[in-house]
Design an enzyme around this catalytic site. Structure first.
Site, PDB file in Angstrom:
ATOM      1  N   HIS A  41       1.154  -1.264   0.169  1.00 21.42           N
ATOM      2  CA  HIS A  41       0.114  -0.285  -0.342  1.00 21.42           C
ATOM      3  C   HIS A  41       0.445   1.342   0.487  1.00 21.42           C
ATOM      4  O   HIS A  41       0.623   2.190  -0.762  1.00 21.42           O
ATOM      5  CB  HIS A  41      -0.492  -0.899   1.197  1.00 21.42           C
ATOM      6  CG  HIS A  41      -1.565   1.886   1.976  1.00 21.42           C
ATOM      7  ND1 HIS A  41      -1.599   2.507   2.454  1.00 21.42           N
ATOM      8  CD2 HIS A  41      -2.635   1.689   0.708  1.00 21.42           C
ATOM      9  CE1 HIS A  41      -2.156   3.012   2.062  1.00 21.42           C
ATOM     10  NE2 HIS A  41      -3.085   3.069   1.216  1.00 21.42           N
ATOM     11  N   CYS A  98      -0.291  39.721 -29.035  1.00 22.67           N
ATOM     12  CA  CYS A  98       1.249  40.080 -29.194  1.00 22.67           C
ATOM     13  C   CYS A  98       1.204  39.685 -30.906  1.00 22.67           C
ATOM     14  O   CYS A  98       1.949  39.342 -31.884  1.00 22.67           O
ATOM     15  CB  CYS A  98       2.520  38.297 -28.853  1.00 22.67           C
ATOM     16  SG  CYS A  98       2.604  38.810 -27.395  1.00 22.67           S
TER      17      CYS A  98
END
Ligand code: ADP
Ligand code: MG
Length: 826
Positions: free
Chosen positions: A464, A794
C-alpha cells in the site's frame, strides 16, 4: 425491466460507468480469453439507487442475482452452499475511477460450519479449509459487522506466540480451527449474536457493506484528494474464489507490466506462496520477486516465481504481453496460482511515477504501440513538478543507517513523524516531514499526502505504502527489515541507532537508503524520454511558453526546462533584486532622480545586471515590463516620457535607456543579439502610448550614437485584466499566470483556495479544484477567456505566449499541448 447485473464476458463496449473499472476489466479479460474465474457485476446504478432509497435495492435485483449466480455455479462446477463442494465467492468493489484499497472487499464468502467441513473433505486439505474460514470471519466481521480489526489481529498474534512462530503459514489445521473458534467468540462478544451461518444473509450483508463503503471516511477523503466525483458510485463484482493458499504449489501475486518507478520495460512484481492476495498488499510478510532479475536486484533470499513456478510464470508473462497490446498502456495486475494454474483477478492502468510515465509514453510511442500525440496526452502535467525535484548529490556525505526497498523514486528529507495526524499537523506549520510506519493502510492517506516522504518497516514494492506513494509522487522506502518502530517511546531503532520523533532524516526512494540528517541535493537531470516527449508537445502547441523571471539564475534553470522565452520581467520586482536598491527605486519612481552620482551608480549596477542576464538568454526573447510607479498612474505622460507633475525626466525612459545600453554592451562584446521586447504597463489611451514610443525611440538613437551598436527592440503594451478599458485597446503582451487568471476568473486566490475550495468540494458545491486541474482545460479557458475580452495576442511581435513560473514551464508546455490536441480532436 432495468438490467442490474452483467455476467463477465457477456461484454459490450463502453460499460465503464456502469460496471466500474474492475468489473469492466474482468469482463474484458474474460472476453480476451484470459483465465478469469467466472462471475458477474452489479451495476453502479444500483449504488445510486441504494443511497437514494435509504440503503435498499431495486425490487428485481435479487431475482437477477439469483439467476447470475446459478450461471456462475454451472461454469464453476460447484454450488454456493453445497456441503460437499461449496462454491466460495469474493464480493468486490470497483468504481469507474479506480480507488485502490479505499473500498471494501469480502473474500471466501459462503463458508459456515457445514460448508467448511465439505471444503476440508473435498480438498483433502483441512488446513486450507480452516485458513479460508478464519480469513472469511475476520474480513466479514470487520467489513460487514464493523468489529475492530485489531481484535482479530490480537487473537492471531497470541496464537502465533503460543505456537512459537511469526508466520501464519506455520499454523496447522488444528491451530487454525482453534482460531476460528476464538474469532467466533470475538463476534459473539461484540454483537451479542453468533457469526451468521445463513449464506444468503452473508451474501447480502457483504453486498450492502461493499456498496456502503462508497461513503466511508477514507473513500470520501480519497475522492476529495484526487478530484474523483461522488457519482455514480461503485459497482459490486461477485466472483468465484480461486485459492492461492492451497499449499506450496499455490500463490498470490501483484505485478506491473513495466517498472512503475523507473518505467523500464521489464516485468516487475511480487508474489507469496501459500497465501491469499490480501496478505500481499497488507505487507504481512516481505514477498518474493517475480523474476530472477528482480531477485538479484533486491537481494531477496527466496527464489523468484520464474524459478519456483516456471510454467505459471511463462503463462503470466504471455498475459502481460497480451494485456499491454490490448490496453496500449502499462498495466497493474493481480493474479493467483491455484495448484499450479494461473488465474487473473484484475488489471488496470498502473500508477507510476512521473519519470516512469515519461519513459513509458516515450518508449511506447517509439515502438509504435501509441502515437506521439497519445504520448503527449499520457503525461499528467502536474506530475512533471515531481521530475523537477532534486536528487541526492552524489558527493554529499551520507550517514546511511538502513536500507529498504526502493519503492518510489526521489529523495526527501524531513522530521520523523510516526502518525498521519502528526504529519498533517506539522506540514500545516510548513515543516517537511517523513512519515515512518510499520506499514500503511488506506486510513493513512492524508498523512502520506502531507509528508515529503514515506518510510515503512514492512511491505514490498507493491505494498500500500509503495503504490500510494508513487501515485502521490512521494519518495518511498518500504520493507526496511532491520527497522524496529517503538510507537510508545516515539522512536525507531536500527541496530544500535535510535531515531526519535522530530529528528531529521533523509530517504532515497531510488536506492532504498535511509540516512540521518539532511543530505545535500543536486538539480535533476533530464532523461532522453523527457526531452523527446516535450519536443513532441512543443510541436503541437500554437503558442510559446515563457518563464517569468527575476534573477539570472532563474533564466538558466528555466532555459533548461525548455522555456521558449522569458518575461514579462517585472521591473518592480527587479529593483529589489538588483541590490542597487531602494534608493534608486524611490528616486526614479518619484521622478526626483537627477544627473547626480547616486543615480548614475545605481543605473550602472542595473546595466550590469541586465548585461549578465542578456548574455545567458543566448538569443531567446525576453519581455521587460517597464516600471511605473503607482503614484504616476494618475498623471498623464508628457511628451518627453516623464509624467506631468514630476519635476524632472520620467519614470519609464531612464530604465528603458539602461536596458538598451546593456543590450548594446552585450552585442559590442560579441554576445548574441538580444531579442528585446519592452512593454509599457497601464497605458489607456493611444496618444499616451505614442508619446512613450517616441521618447524611447529618441533614446535608442542616442544609445546607437554613443555605442555604435544598433539595438532593435519591440515596444508593446501590457494587458491588465483589471483595467477593461486598457484591454479593449490593442495590447501586445499576453503574459498571464494561470493562478492570476483563476483568481481573476473566480475571485479566489490560490492560498485562500486551500480551505475554501476543499469545503465547497466536500459539500458538493464545486466538483474540482481549478488550481489543481492543469489538465489543459484551464489553459484553454485562459485562451478562450481572453478572446472574449478581445486581447490581441502579441500581434506585432508575431509571437503569442503564456508565461508561468520557471519551475512550471514543463507543466505548461504539456498542458497547453494537450489543450491544443483536445481541441483539434473535438
Ligand atoms: P482492491 O480493490 O482493494 O484491490 P480487490 O477486489 O481487488 O480489492 O480484492 C483484493 C484482493 O483479494 C485481490 O488482490 C485478490 O488477491 C483477492 N481476490 C479478489 N477476488 C478474488 C478471487 N475471486 N479469488 C481469489 N482472490 C481474490
Ligand atoms: Mg485489487
Amino acid at each position: 425491466m432495468t438490467r442490474w447485473v452483467y455476467a463477465f464476458g457477456d461484454d459490450r463496449a463502453g460499460r465503464l460507468e456502469l460496471l466500474g473499472r474492475k468489473g469492466s476489466s474482468l469482463a474484458e479479460m474474460s472476453s480476451l480469453g484470459l483465465p478469469v474465474p467466472p462471475g458477474f457485476t452489479i451495476t453502479t446504478e444500483v449504488c445510486s439507487y441504494f443511497f437514494q432509497n435509504s440503503r435498499t435495492y431495486p425490487d428485481d435485483l435479487q431475482g437477477q442475482v439469483t439467476v447470475a449466480l446459478a450461471d456462475m455455479e454451472a461454469s464453476a462446477g460447484a454450488r454456493f452452499g453445497a456441503s460437499d463442494l461449496p462454491l466460495l465467492l469474493s464480493v468486490r468493489s470497483g468504481a469507474p475511477t479506480s480507488m485502490p484499497g479505499m473500498l471494501d472487499t469480502v473474500l471466501n464468502l459462503g463458508l459456515n460450519d457445514e460448508t467448511v467441513a465439505g471444503l476440508a473433505a473435498r480438498s483433502r486439505n483441512p488446513r486450507f479449509a480452516f485458513d479460508c474460514y478464519r480469513r472469511f470471519i475476520h474480513m466479514y466481521s470487520t467489513v460487514v459487522l464493523g468489529i475492530d480489526y485489531a481484535e482479530f489481529e490480537d487473537c492471531l498474534g497470541s496464537l502465533k506466540r503460543r505456537e512459537g512462530t511469526g508466520l501464519d503459514t506455520d499454523l496447522d489445521a488444528d491451530a487454525l480451527e482453534h482460531l476460528v473458534h476464538a474469532y467466533k467468540s470475538v463476534v459473539k462478544a461484540a454483537t451479542g449474536e453468533e457469526f451468521p451461518q445463513d449464506l444468503q444473509e452473508q451474501l447480502w450483508g457483504a453486498i450492502g457493506a461493499v456498496f456502503g463503503s462508497w461513503m466511508n471516511r477514507r473513500a470520501v477523503a480519497y475522492r476529495s484528494l484526487y478530484n474523483v466525483p461522488a457519482s455514480p458510485g461503485t459497482a459490486v463484482s461477485i466472483q468465484a474464489m480461486v485459492f492461492g493458499n492451497m499449499g506450496e504449489d499455490s500463490a498470490a501475486g501483484v505485478a506491473c507490466t513495466r517498472n512503475p518507478s523507473t518505467g523500464e520495460n521489464r516485468f516487475y512484481g511480487e508474489f507469496m506462496v501459500n497465501t491469499q492476495g490480501e496478505d500481499l498488499v497488507a505487507g504481512i510478510r516481505t514477498p518474493q520477486q517475480l523474476t530472477a532479475a528482480g531477485r538479484a536486484e533486491t537481494g531477496c533470499g527466496l527464489p523468484a516465481m520464474e524459478e519456483l513456478m516456471p510454467d505459471a510464470f511463462r503463462e503470466l508473462d504471455a498475459v502481460r504481453q497480451r494485456l499491454e497490446a490490448h490496453y496500449r498502456d502499462m498495466q497493474d495486475i493481480e493474479f493467483t496460482v491455484q495448484q499450479g494454474r494461473l488465474y487473473m483477478l484484475q488489471t488496470r492502468a498502473g500508477k507510476r511515477t512521473a519519470a516512469a510515465a515519461m519513459r513509458i509514453a516515450f518508449e511506447m510511442a517509439e515502438s509504435g504501440i501509441i502515437s506521439r500525440e497519445d504520448a503527449v496526452l499520457r503525461i499528467r502535467p502536474e506530475s512533471l513538478e515531481q521530475l523537477m525535484k532534486p536528487a541526492l548529490s552524489p558527493k554529499a556525505i551520507r550517514r546511511v543507517i538502513a536500507a529498504g526497498l526502493p519503492s518510489s523514486q526521489g529523495a526527501a528529507s524531513g522530521l520523523v513523524v510516526f502518525t498521519p495526524g502528526e504529519a498533517e499537523r506539522l506540514a500545516e506549520q510548513g515543516e517537511n516531514v517523513i512519515l515512518v510506519r510499520t506499514e500503511t493502510s488506506s486510513e493513512d492517506i492524508r498523512g502520506m499526502h502531507a509528508a515529503q516522504g514515506i518510510l515503512t518497516a514492512r511491505g514490498g514494492r507493491n505494498s500500500h505504502a509503495a503504490t500510494v506513494a508513487r501515485a502521490m509522487g512521494r519518495p518511498c522506502v518500504s520493507g526496511t527489515g532491520r527497522m524496529r518502530i517503538d510507537g510508545k517511546a516515539g522512536c525507531f531503532h536500527v541496530d544500535d541507532v535510535t531515531v526519535k520523533a522530530g529528528d531529521r532524516i533523509t530517504i532515497d526512494g531510488s536506492t532504498g537508503e535511509v540516512m540521518l540528517g539532511t543530505v545535500a541535493t543536486t538539480e535533476p537531470s533530464q532523461s532522453q524520454a523527457f526531452t523527446a516527449v516535450m519536443t513532441w508537445a512543443d510541436a503541437v502547441r500554437g503558442f510559446d511558453v515563457r518563464a517569468g523571471i527575476r534573477t539570472s539564475a532563474a533564466v538558466e534553470s528555466a532555459r533548461g526546462l525548455g522555456a521558449q522565452g522569458f518575461g514579462p520581467l517585472d521591473l518592480g520586482d527587479c529593483i529589489g533584486n538588483a541590490g542597487c536598491g531602494i534608493v534608486i527605486e524611490s528616486e526614479i519612481a518619484l521622478g526626483r532622480a537627477t544627473e547626480g552620482t547616486e543615480r548614475l551608480e545605481g543605473l550602472a549596477e542595473w546595466r550590469q545586471g541586465f548585461g549578465t542576464m542578456f548574455r545567458i538568454l543566448a538569443g531567446l526573447p525576453v519581455a521587460i515590463r517597464l516600471y511605473r510607479h503607482p503614484e504616476a498612474d494618475s498623471s498623464p505622460v508628457r511628451s518627453d516620457g516623464g509624467y506631468a507633475g514630476s519635476d524632472s525626466r520620467g519614470v519609464v525612459t531612464p530604465i528603458a535607456r539602461t536596458i538598451l545600453e546593456a543590450a548594446a554592451m552585450v552585442r559590442a562584446h560579441g554576445g548574441a543579439d538580444v531579442s528585446l521586447e519592452l512593454l509599457v504597463p497601464c497605458t489607456i489611451e493611444e496618444a499616451e502610448f505614442s508619446c512613450l514610443k517616441d521618447a524611447i525611440g529618441t533614446m535608442a538613437d542616442a544609445v546607437q550614437r554613443e555605442t555604435g551598436v544598433k539595438v532593435t527592440y519591440f515596444l508593446g503594451r501590457v494587458a491588465d485584466l483589471r483595467i477593461p478599458r486598457a484591454c479593449a485597446n490593442r495590447v501586445s503582451d499576453f503574459g498571464i499566470d494561470p493562478d492570476d487568471f483563476v483568481r481573476f476568473a473566480i475571485g479566489i486566490g490560490r492560498d485562500e483556495s486551500v480551505g475554501l475550495l476543499d469545503l465547497c468540494r466536500q459539500r458538493g458545491i464545486v466538483e474540482i479544484n481549478p488550481f489543481a486541474c492543469h489538465d489543459g482545460t484551464l489553459t484553454q479557458e485562459i485562451v478562450d477567456g481572453c478572446d472574449s475580452i478581445r486581447i490581441t495576442v502579441c500581434e506585432t511581435a508575431g509571437r503569442s505566449y503564456i508565461s508561468c513560473a520557471p519551475s512550471r514551464v514543463p507543466v505548461v508546455r504539456i498542458s497547453a499541448a494537450q489543450a491544443a490536441l483536445r481541441s483539434r480532436g473535438s
